[in-house]
Design a protein around this motif. Structure first.
Motif, PDB file in Angstrom:
ATOM      1  N   VAL A 116       0.836  -1.200   0.000  1.00 55.30           N
ATOM      2  CA  VAL A 116       0.000   0.000   0.000  1.00 55.30           C
ATOM      3  C   VAL A 116       0.875   1.256   0.000  1.00 55.30           C
ATOM      4  CG1 VAL A 116      -1.662   1.352   1.327  1.00 55.30           C
ATOM      5  CG2 VAL A 116      -1.979  -1.113   1.099  1.00 55.30           C
ATOM      6  N   ASP A 117       1.917   1.238   0.802  1.00 51.90           N
ATOM      7  CA  ASP A 117       2.812   2.391   0.909  1.00 51.90           C
ATOM      8  C   ASP A 117       3.465   2.711  -0.430  1.00 51.90           C
ATOM      9  OD1 ASP A 117       4.404   4.422   1.867  1.00 51.90           O
ATOM     10  OD2 ASP A 117       5.770   3.122   2.978  1.00 51.90           O
ATOM     11  N   ILE A 118       4.042   1.680  -1.063  1.00 51.81           N
ATOM     12  CA  ILE A 118       4.779   1.894  -2.306  1.00 51.81           C
ATOM     13  C   ILE A 118       3.837   2.108  -3.487  1.00 51.81           C
ATOM     14  CG2 ILE A 118       6.374   0.839  -3.960  1.00 51.81           C
ATOM     15  CD1 ILE A 118       7.659  -0.640  -1.604  1.00 51.81           C
ATOM     16  N   SER A 119       2.803   1.288  -3.582  1.00 52.00           N
ATOM     17  CA  SER A 119       1.966   1.262  -4.781  1.00 52.00           C
ATOM     18  C   SER A 119       0.844   2.286  -4.773  1.00 52.00           C
ATOM     19  CB  SER A 119       1.360  -0.136  -4.960  1.00 52.00           C
ATOM     20  OG  SER A 119       2.347  -1.130  -4.881  1.00 52.00           O
ATOM     21  N   PRO A 160      -6.519  -5.552  -4.262  1.00 53.42           N
ATOM     22  CA  PRO A 160      -7.061  -4.594  -3.293  1.00 53.42           C
ATOM     23  C   PRO A 160      -6.200  -3.334  -3.154  1.00 53.42           C
ATOM     24  CG  PRO A 160      -7.191  -6.817  -2.414  1.00 53.42           C
ATOM     25  CD  PRO A 160      -6.380  -6.901  -3.677  1.00 53.42           C
ATOM     26  N   VAL A 161      -4.883  -3.487  -3.293  1.00 55.09           N
ATOM     27  CA  VAL A 161      -4.006  -2.317  -3.224  1.00 55.09           C
ATOM     28  C   VAL A 161      -4.261  -1.390  -4.422  1.00 55.09           C
ATOM     29  CG1 VAL A 161      -1.599  -1.546  -3.284  1.00 55.09           C
ATOM     30  CG2 VAL A 161      -2.247  -3.509  -1.872  1.00 55.09           C
ATOM     31  N   LYS A 162      -4.405  -1.978  -5.607  1.00 57.23           N
ATOM     32  CA  LYS A 162      -4.713  -1.174  -6.791  1.00 57.23           C
ATOM     33  C   LYS A 162      -6.104  -0.534  -6.674  1.00 57.23           C
ATOM     34  CE  LYS A 162      -1.089  -1.844  -9.522  1.00 57.23           C
ATOM     35  NZ  LYS A 162      -0.249  -0.743 -10.043  1.00 57.23           N
ATOM     36  N   ALA A 163      -7.028  -1.223  -6.010  1.00 55.42           N
ATOM     37  CA  ALA A 163      -8.350  -0.632  -5.786  1.00 55.42           C
ATOM     38  C   ALA A 163      -8.230   0.624  -4.932  1.00 55.42           C
ATOM     39  CB  ALA A 163      -9.279  -1.645  -5.124  1.00 55.42           C
ATOM     40  N   ALA A 164      -7.367   0.569  -3.930  1.00 52.72           N
ATOM     41  CA  ALA A 164      -7.124   1.750  -3.099  1.00 52.72           C
ATOM     42  C   ALA A 164      -6.496   2.868  -3.925  1.00 52.72           C
ATOM     43  CB  ALA A 164      -6.214   1.388  -1.928  1.00 52.72           C
TER      44      ALA A 164
END
Length: 266
Positions: A116-119, A160-164
């Motif tokens: 989440v931090d990086i992407s 889910p990270v890309k969704a964020a």
């Protein structure tokens, strides 16, 4: 004729790793249209690659996990440019697959938060710290995926990270609208052949399946995603913001392709 209106505009590209990366393809299109590209890469290895691929473009290193490095590279770029930035490309993503794939519910907390931090958060941080360098109608473009609603087992927690990341576009566009006309959009390609995708377990099988699921039976090319990114960075897309533009050659509407179905039920 400079249809896209990018000639002479300065655009910062985060995330070039090598010739197979999306950031490389985007940068190549931008340079072809006369833009002045500044590369920001993770480390010395990527710096060497960027200088080899684009010898006329300045390159700076920045680990986006460290906010002070984003501020430092912002200050370096501020001293080099003579006009506001026309755009920023955020082609940065990371997931730790070193121990193989696990069921989603077993995702390690540390790995998820790092992704989440990086992407995702890196886009927010870059936008925040570079806001005073941006032209009033600048464009920020990030790279996502064609759908975050498909539970691809070999993509794990990155969907889910890309969704964020995609949701963040709307909030960034809204908050920036209080003082500018800066736009935020995402290019969302289907499966691509990139160096980062090569590290995803089982990716080749998924890539071959996706190719058959496209209407044209040919996988999406990285250059096709790059062309859309260039359009979103240009004044020609001035009416588009907070959007995710899918580039999947029709894969998302072709789940019941007769050829695929016949092989599955045979």
């Amino acid at each position: 004729m400079d249809f896209l209106g990018l000639a002479g505009k300065t655009i910062v590209v985060f995330g070039l790793a090598n010739k197979k990366s999306v950031a490389y393809a985007v940068s190549r299109v931008l340079v072809e249209f006369g833009a002045e590209v500044i590369h920001v890469v993770r480390g010395e290895q990527q710096e060497v690659a960027a200088l080899k691929l684009f010898p006329d473009c300045p390159v700076f290193c920045c680990n986006v996990e460290e906010e002070e490095q984003i501020i430092r590279v912002r200050d370096i770029i501020a001293r080099r440019i003579n006009a506001p930035l026309a755009g920023i490309v955020h082609s940065v993503a990371f997931a730790n697959y070193s121990e193989g794939m696990r069921p989603f519910h077993q995702t390690p907390k540390g790995d998820f938060l790092q992704a989440v931090d990086i992407s995702c958060f890196s886009l927010i941080s870059i936008a925040n710290h570079f806001k005073d360098l941006l032209a009033q109608q600048a464009s920020l473009v990030t790279i996502s995926i064609s759908t975050t609603r498909m539970a691809a087992e070999n993509y794990g927690y990155m969907a889910p990270v890309k969704a964020a990341l995609e949701s963040s576009l709307c909030f960034l566009a809204k908050s920036f609208s209080a003082f500018s006309k800066v736009r935020f959009n995402a290019v969302c390609p289907g499966l691509l052949k990139t160096s980062s995708s090569a590290g995803i377990p089982g990716y080749i099988d998924s890539y071959l399946f996706a190719e058959q699921a496209t209407l044209r039976k040919q996988a999406v090319q990285t250059e096709e995603a790059a062309n859309v990114a260039a359009f979103l960075l240009s004044p020609r897309s001035s009416g588009i913001t907070g959007q995710c533009v899918v580039v999947d050659a029709g894969m998302g509407l072709n789940y019941f392709d007769a050829g695929i179905v016949s092989k599955t039920v045979a």
